[in-house]
Design an enzyme around this catalytic site. Structure first.
Site, PDB file in Angstrom:
ATOM      1  CB  SER A  95      -0.843   0.006   1.278  1.00 26.10           C
ATOM      2  OG  SER A  95      -1.527   1.237   1.432  1.00 26.10           O
TER       3      SER A  95
ATOM      4  CE1 TYR B 173      -4.288  -2.294   5.340  1.00 25.75           C
ATOM      5  CE2 TYR B 173      -3.389  -0.126   4.849  1.00 25.75           C
ATOM      6  CZ  TYR B 173      -3.938  -1.321   4.417  1.00 25.75           C
ATOM      7  OH  TYR B 173      -4.127  -1.541   3.068  1.00 25.75           O
TER       8      TYR B 173
HETATM    9  N1  LIG Z   1      -8.701  -0.518  -1.222  1.00 24.22           N
HETATM   10  C1  LIG Z   1      -7.659   0.250  -0.980  1.00 24.22           C
HETATM   11  O1  LIG Z   1      -7.763   1.500  -0.957  1.00 24.22           O
HETATM   12  C2  LIG Z   1      -6.295  -0.365  -0.791  1.00 24.22           C
HETATM   13  C3  LIG Z   1      -5.170   0.479  -0.868  1.00 24.22           C
HETATM   14  C4  LIG Z   1      -3.908  -0.067  -0.692  1.00 24.22           C
HETATM   15  C5  LIG Z   1      -3.766  -1.420  -0.459  1.00 24.22           C
HETATM   16  N2  LIG Z   1      -4.864  -2.212  -0.384  1.00 24.22           N
HETATM   17  C6  LIG Z   1      -4.637  -3.648  -0.135  1.00 24.22           C
HETATM   18  O2  LIG Z   1      -5.186  -4.369  -1.209  1.00 24.22           O
HETATM   19  C7  LIG Z   1      -5.486  -5.697  -0.780  1.00 24.22           C
HETATM   20  C8  LIG Z   1      -6.888  -6.054  -1.235  1.00 24.22           C
HETATM   21  O3  LIG Z   1      -7.812  -5.217  -0.550  1.00 24.22           O
HETATM   22  P1  LIG Z   1      -9.170  -4.680  -1.209  1.00 24.22           P
HETATM   23  O4  LIG Z   1      -9.127  -3.205  -1.176  1.00 24.22           O
HETATM   24  O5  LIG Z   1      -9.420  -5.386  -2.480  1.00 24.22           O
HETATM   25  O6  LIG Z   1     -10.195  -5.115  -0.063  1.00 24.22           O
HETATM   26  P2  LIG Z   1     -11.416  -6.127  -0.007  1.00 24.22           P
HETATM   27  O7  LIG Z   1     -12.350  -5.891  -1.140  1.00 24.22           O
HETATM   28  O8  LIG Z   1     -11.930  -6.059   1.381  1.00 24.22           O
HETATM   29  O9  LIG Z   1     -10.710  -7.539  -0.270  1.00 24.22           O
HETATM   30  C9  LIG Z   1      -9.890  -8.136   0.687  1.00 24.22           C
HETATM   31  C10 LIG Z   1      -9.719  -9.594   0.328  1.00 24.22           C
HETATM   32  O10 LIG Z   1      -8.895 -10.215   1.330  1.00 24.22           O
HETATM   33  C11 LIG Z   1      -9.570 -11.349   1.851  1.00 24.22           C
HETATM   34  N3  LIG Z   1      -9.241 -11.602   3.239  1.00 24.22           N
HETATM   35  C12 LIG Z   1      -9.378 -10.780   4.303  1.00 24.22           C
HETATM   36  N4  LIG Z   1      -9.057 -11.418   5.431  1.00 24.22           N
HETATM   37  C13 LIG Z   1      -8.693 -12.686   5.084  1.00 24.22           C
HETATM   38  C14 LIG Z   1      -8.285 -13.834   5.808  1.00 24.22           C
HETATM   39  N5  LIG Z   1      -8.177 -13.850   7.148  1.00 24.22           N
HETATM   40  N6  LIG Z   1      -8.001 -14.955   5.107  1.00 24.22           N
HETATM   41  C15 LIG Z   1      -8.136 -14.988   3.763  1.00 24.22           C
HETATM   42  N7  LIG Z   1      -8.523 -13.940   3.023  1.00 24.22           N
HETATM   43  C16 LIG Z   1      -8.812 -12.801   3.685  1.00 24.22           C
HETATM   44  C17 LIG Z   1     -11.056 -11.007   1.698  1.00 24.22           C
HETATM   45  O11 LIG Z   1     -11.869 -12.169   1.685  1.00 24.22           O
HETATM   46  P3  LIG Z   1     -12.654 -12.731   2.969  1.00 24.22           P
HETATM   47  O12 LIG Z   1     -13.089 -11.568   3.789  1.00 24.22           O
HETATM   48  O13 LIG Z   1     -13.760 -13.497   2.345  1.00 24.22           O
HETATM   49  O14 LIG Z   1     -11.693 -13.628   3.676  1.00 24.22           O
HETATM   50  C18 LIG Z   1     -11.054 -10.328   0.336  1.00 24.22           C
HETATM   51  O15 LIG Z   1     -11.103 -11.285  -0.685  1.00 24.22           O
HETATM   52  C19 LIG Z   1      -5.296  -5.696   0.736  1.00 24.22           C
HETATM   53  O16 LIG Z   1      -4.044  -6.261   1.055  1.00 24.22           O
HETATM   54  C20 LIG Z   1      -5.303  -4.228   1.088  1.00 24.22           C
HETATM   55  O17 LIG Z   1      -4.608  -3.956   2.281  1.00 24.22           O
HETATM   56  C21 LIG Z   1      -6.122  -1.723  -0.552  1.00 24.22           C
END
Ligand SMILES: NC(=O)c1ccc[n+]([C@@H]2O[C@H](COP(=O)([O-])OP(=O)(O)OC[C@H]3O[C@@H](n4cnc5c(N)ncnc54)[C@H](OP(=O)(O)O)[C@@H]3O)[C@@H](O)[C@H]2O)c1
Length: 236
Positions: free
Chosen positions: A140, A153
């Site tokens: 991130s 985080y």
């Molecule tokens: N959105 C942003 O602004 C942003 C910015 C920078 C980085 N990121 C990073 O991008 C990545 C994806 O996030 P996203 O924004 O796409 O969020 P999201 O839509 O909430 O997706 C997160 C994914 O991670 C899975 N996950 C969470 N806890 C888990 C666990 N204990 N075991 C297995 N899977 C798990 C979730 O599935 P389940 O809940 O079904 O397990 C979901 O598929 C993350 O690493 C996040 O930190 C996001």
């Protein structure tokens, strides 16, 4: 031959958001793709879309906070596909708020999924990547700059960036390229939960496009932490 024809990929957090778009981008380019997370229904939806693109898919219900689930994720993957070419450690959780008032249980969950999960998954993957490969960890911009209300985080993402840089230097000798991708605010369930009603800077598809460029790059230095900038480039 498609860009990733004959290649296999594993994406954690592939049920929705950024992980789902990475999974579909890989399938569109010819890869067979397994998706892992806790919510089976979402994984099955992604898997159906992968199959509609003419590729093989696999759903692996996994809690990245549980060591035995991570082992099972790899045994299930290898049983189906027989080899691992590409790994995307993308699953993540985010809880925000002033650190002094925050829940330590939530802090532990972020450490377990975002960092420990990435470490343990990478450890397993390196046993299976026999003929080179690629590993991309979703960090991130909060892994490059510290933000208030995101202390733990942010720390987990700094840790992912550092881990990636070090492992990349070791894995290079085995023909394995390791990078981290650093998205800014991206419109997903995670973003909407923390910043309800706000506009994000990127779509998950734009992050997946950046990831595609990273994979295609012949010049990206091992261990690089790549800040997502894809749509800005397109607008120029
Ligand atoms: N959105 C942003 O602004 C942003 C910015 C920078 C980085 N990121 C990073 O991008 C990545 C994806 O996030 P996203 O924004 O796409 O969020 P999201 O839509 O909430 O997706 C997160 C994914 O991670 C899975 N996950 C969470 N806890 C888990 C666990 N204990 N075991 C297995 N899977 C798990 C979730 O599935 P389940 O809940 O079904 O397990 C979901 O598929 C993350 O690493 C996040 O930190 C996001």
């Amino acid at each position: 031959m498609a860009l990733f024809g004959g290649k296999t990929a594993l994406i954690t957090g592939g049920g929705r958001g950024i992980g789902k778009e990475i999974a579909l981008m890989l399938a569109r380019n010819g890869a067979d793709v397994a998706v892992a997370a806790r919510t089976k229904k979402e994984l099955e939806k992604t898997a159906k879309e992968i199959e509609r693109l003419g590729r093989e898919s696999l759903v692996i219900k996994t809690d990245l906070a549980k060591d035995k689930d991570i082992k099972k994720m790899y045994s299930g993957f290898m049983k189906k596909f027989g080899k691992l070419d590409m790994l995307f450690n993308n699953a993540g959780v985010l809880f925000s708020g002033e650190f002094a008032k925050s829940s330590l249980r939530q802090a532990d969950m972020m450490i377990d999924v975002n960092f420990r999960g990435t470490v343990r998954s990478t450890h397993e993957a390196l046993k299976h990547m026999k003929n080179g490969g690629i590993i991309i960890n979703t960090a991130s911009v909060a892994g490059l700059n510290a933000y208030p209300t995101l202390a733990v985080y942010s720390a987990t993402k700094f840790a992912v960036v550092g881990f990636t840089q070090a492992v990349a230097q070791e894995a290079q000798e085995k023909g394995i390229r390791v990078y981290s991708v650093c998205p800014g605010a991206t419109k997903t369930k995670m973003f909407d939960k923390v910043y309800p009603g706000q506009n994000a800077e990127y779509t998950p598809g734009e992050v997946a496009e950046e990831v595609l460029e990273m994979i295609r790059s012949k010049t990206l230095k091992p261990g690089s932490a790549v800040v997502v900038k894809h749509h800005k480039k397109q607008k120029k």
